[in-house]
Design a protein around this motif. Structure first.
Motif, PDB file in Angstrom:
ATOM      1  N   GLY A 195     -37.172  17.579 -57.561  1.00 16.27           N
ATOM      2  CA  GLY A 195     -38.493  18.130 -57.752  1.00 16.27           C
ATOM      3  C   GLY A 195     -39.460  17.308 -58.565  1.00 16.27           C
ATOM      4  N   ARG A 196     -39.137  16.039 -58.856  1.00 17.50           N
ATOM      5  CA  ARG A 196     -40.075  15.213 -59.622  1.00 17.50           C
ATOM      6  C   ARG A 196     -40.045  13.771 -59.132  1.00 17.50           C
ATOM      7  N   ARG A 197     -41.162  13.099 -59.316  1.00 18.69           N
ATOM      8  CA  ARG A 197     -41.235  11.675 -59.031  1.00 18.69           C
ATOM      9  C   ARG A 197     -40.500  10.911 -60.127  1.00 18.69           C
ATOM     10  N   ALA A 198     -39.758   9.892 -59.724  1.00 16.79           N
ATOM     11  CA  ALA A 198     -38.934   9.167 -60.683  1.00 16.79           C
ATOM     12  C   ALA A 198     -38.647   7.767 -60.146  1.00 16.79           C
TER      13      ALA A 198
ATOM     14  N   PHE B 141     -36.531   9.869 -73.001  1.00 20.68           N
ATOM     15  CA  PHE B 141     -36.626   9.765 -71.547  1.00 20.68           C
ATOM     16  C   PHE B 141     -35.764  10.845 -70.909  1.00 20.68           C
ATOM     17  N   ASP B 142     -35.980  11.052 -69.610  1.00 22.80           N
ATOM     18  CA  ASP B 142     -35.135  11.938 -68.813  1.00 22.80           C
ATOM     19  C   ASP B 142     -34.315  11.080 -67.855  1.00 22.80           C
ATOM     20  N   MET B 143     -33.081  11.476 -67.613  1.00 23.78           N
ATOM     21  CA  MET B 143     -32.216  10.720 -66.706  1.00 23.78           C
ATOM     22  C   MET B 143     -31.304  11.666 -65.935  1.00 23.78           C
ATOM     23  N   ALA B 144     -30.856  11.166 -64.786  1.00 19.37           N
ATOM     24  CA  ALA B 144     -29.881  11.897 -63.976  1.00 19.37           C
ATOM     25  C   ALA B 144     -29.007  10.877 -63.264  1.00 19.37           C
ATOM     26  N   THR B 145     -27.789  11.290 -62.917  1.00 21.85           N
ATOM     27  CA  THR B 145     -26.835  10.388 -62.274  1.00 21.85           C
ATOM     28  C   THR B 145     -26.217  11.067 -61.062  1.00 21.85           C
ATOM     29  N   LYS B 146     -26.233  10.357 -59.940  1.00 21.78           N
ATOM     30  CA  LYS B 146     -25.562  10.821 -58.726  1.00 21.78           C
ATOM     31  C   LYS B 146     -24.540   9.772 -58.327  1.00 21.78           C
ATOM     32  N   VAL B 147     -23.300  10.173 -58.212  1.00 23.62           N
ATOM     33  CA  VAL B 147     -22.217   9.244 -57.879  1.00 23.62           C
ATOM     34  C   VAL B 147     -22.076   9.124 -56.373  1.00 23.62           C
TER      35      VAL B 147
ATOM     36  N   SER C 192     -37.168   9.132 -65.694  1.00 20.88           N
ATOM     37  CA  SER C 192     -38.573   9.548 -65.710  1.00 20.88           C
ATOM     38  C   SER C 192     -38.983   9.833 -67.149  1.00 20.88           C
ATOM     39  N   ASN C 193     -40.299   9.915 -67.362  1.00 13.88           N
ATOM     40  CA  ASN C 193     -40.878  10.365 -68.634  1.00 13.88           C
ATOM     41  C   ASN C 193     -40.365   9.579 -69.840  1.00 13.88           C
ATOM     42  N   LEU C 194     -40.506   8.268 -69.771  1.00 14.19           N
ATOM     43  CA  LEU C 194     -40.109   7.421 -70.895  1.00 14.19           C
ATOM     44  C   LEU C 194     -41.232   7.366 -71.928  1.00 14.19           C
TER      45      LEU C 194
END
Length: 346
Positions: A64-67, A93-99, A229-231
């Motif tokens: 749901g967000r541009r990154a 910052f915001d982060m996410a990980t997909k394996v 995102s959002n650094l």
């Protein structure tokens, strides 16, 4: 399966494959700016403020967000941020990980951010997350959810074996979810906060990096998608410390451990990067010390005795020299763990 965290390509090979224009851009991105702003924000909805090194950086939409998504065919890689040199301050910052692994193949995920990094990626300090570990049934795996490392020489494996439970910890995080990260850095002290918590998930007292300033870089690992995102970078007045403190001399040492408080005297002699000396006090008189010195950082070991018990125990100290004071981490193998401080005798 864990990363060595250090890039496999040497700096020479990296530079060989970069074009002259890319080298110029990399230098501009990492240049020190005398009129640096108090803070700087990067939405990371595109890649224009990034310089990719061994990663592919793409603007995407995720959850749901541009990154920005980082992927790599190397073991790991960086995307350097076009920002002033970072010394002390806060990184958020915001982060996410997909394996991207076949079903049944375990991969905890590795995504993080480096700071005080050199342009070729050979030296840096870093916090990274292993979100897949946080939900494991094995408590040992859960305890490896967040990690501090410094390269060269202080990757996860070295720190875990030498100083168990000190440079990594558990955190309630998960794969494929956005995680809010805040890192506070002051001198050689850093704290990692997650998802808006007022309490840090990991505290590092006595970071091991060789440089007190450098670039900030997003970090990704192979066989996964790392999203950022959002650094926001907030710059603070640097702590009044310098590297290079000499260890030679006589030191009064205090050791506050989980098994009690101990004292002793160290007499140290340095020849280039080698330290030798004598320890006297708790753990016995005239114990031979050996160790190394690196630009003010020391690691020392000596044998000794433990109370009235028979046999020899091994003591290890690591930390920084700052003028006529020093401090760091100490352990007596199998007996005690804690912090040490020292003052040089005049």
């Amino acid at each position: 399966m864990y990363p060595s965290i250090q890039l496999r390509l040497s700096a020479g090979i990296v530079l060989l494959f970069l074009s002259a224009s890319h080298l110029a851009a990399a230098q501009d991105i990492r240049s020190t700016e005398p009129n640096a702003p108090a803070s700087q924000s990067f939405a990371l909805t595109d890649t224009r403020d990034l310089f990719a090194q061994d990663v592919k950086a793409e603007a995407v939409e995720y959850k749901g967000r541009r990154a920005v998504r980082l992927t790599t065919e190397a073991e790991s890689g960086f995307a350097f941020v076009n920002a002033p040199q970072f010394h002390d301050g806060t990184i958020e910052f915001d982060m996410a990980t997909k394996v991207n692994m076949p079903p049944g193949v375990r991969m905890p995920g590795f995504t993080g951010i480096a700071f005080r990094a050199r342009p070729d990626g050979s030296h840096y300090e870093m916090f990274y997350l292993r979100p897949g570990n946080a939900r494991a049934d094995d408590q040992a795996m859960r305890n490896h959810s967040v990690q501090y490392t410094a390269e060269p020489g202080y990757g996860w494996e070295h720190l875990r074996r030498q100083w168990p439970f000190i440079y990594e910890a558990y955190a309630d995080i998960a794969l494929e979810e956005w995680i809010k990260v805040k890192i506070e850095v002051h001198g050689r002290h850093a704290r990692l906060y997650l998802n808006g918590s007022a309490n840090p998930s990991l505290v590092v007292d006595g970071m091991k990096g060789e440089d007190l300033q450098g670039s900030i870089a997003l970090w990704a690992y192979t066989r996964e998608d790392s999203y950022f995102s959002n650094l926001k970078i907030t710059y603070a007045k640097p702590e009044p410390i310098q590297n290079g403190g000499d260890a030679a001399g006589t030191w009064d040492v205090k050791y506050a451990s989980d098994a009690g408080t101990y004292t002793g005297t160290m007499k140290l002699v340095r020849q280039n990067n080698t330290l030798i000396g004598i320890w006297s006090g708790d753990f016995g008189p005239d114990q031979t010390i050996s160790g190394v010195w690196r630009d003010g950082y020391i690691e020392l070991t000596f044998g000794g005795t433990w109370h009235e018990q028979s046999g020899t125990v091994a003591a290890t100290l690591a930390g920084w020299i700052d003028g006529d004071t020093a401090k760091g981490r100490m352990k007596v193998e199998g007996r005690a763990d804690g912090r040490w401080t020292a003052e040089r005798k005049k």
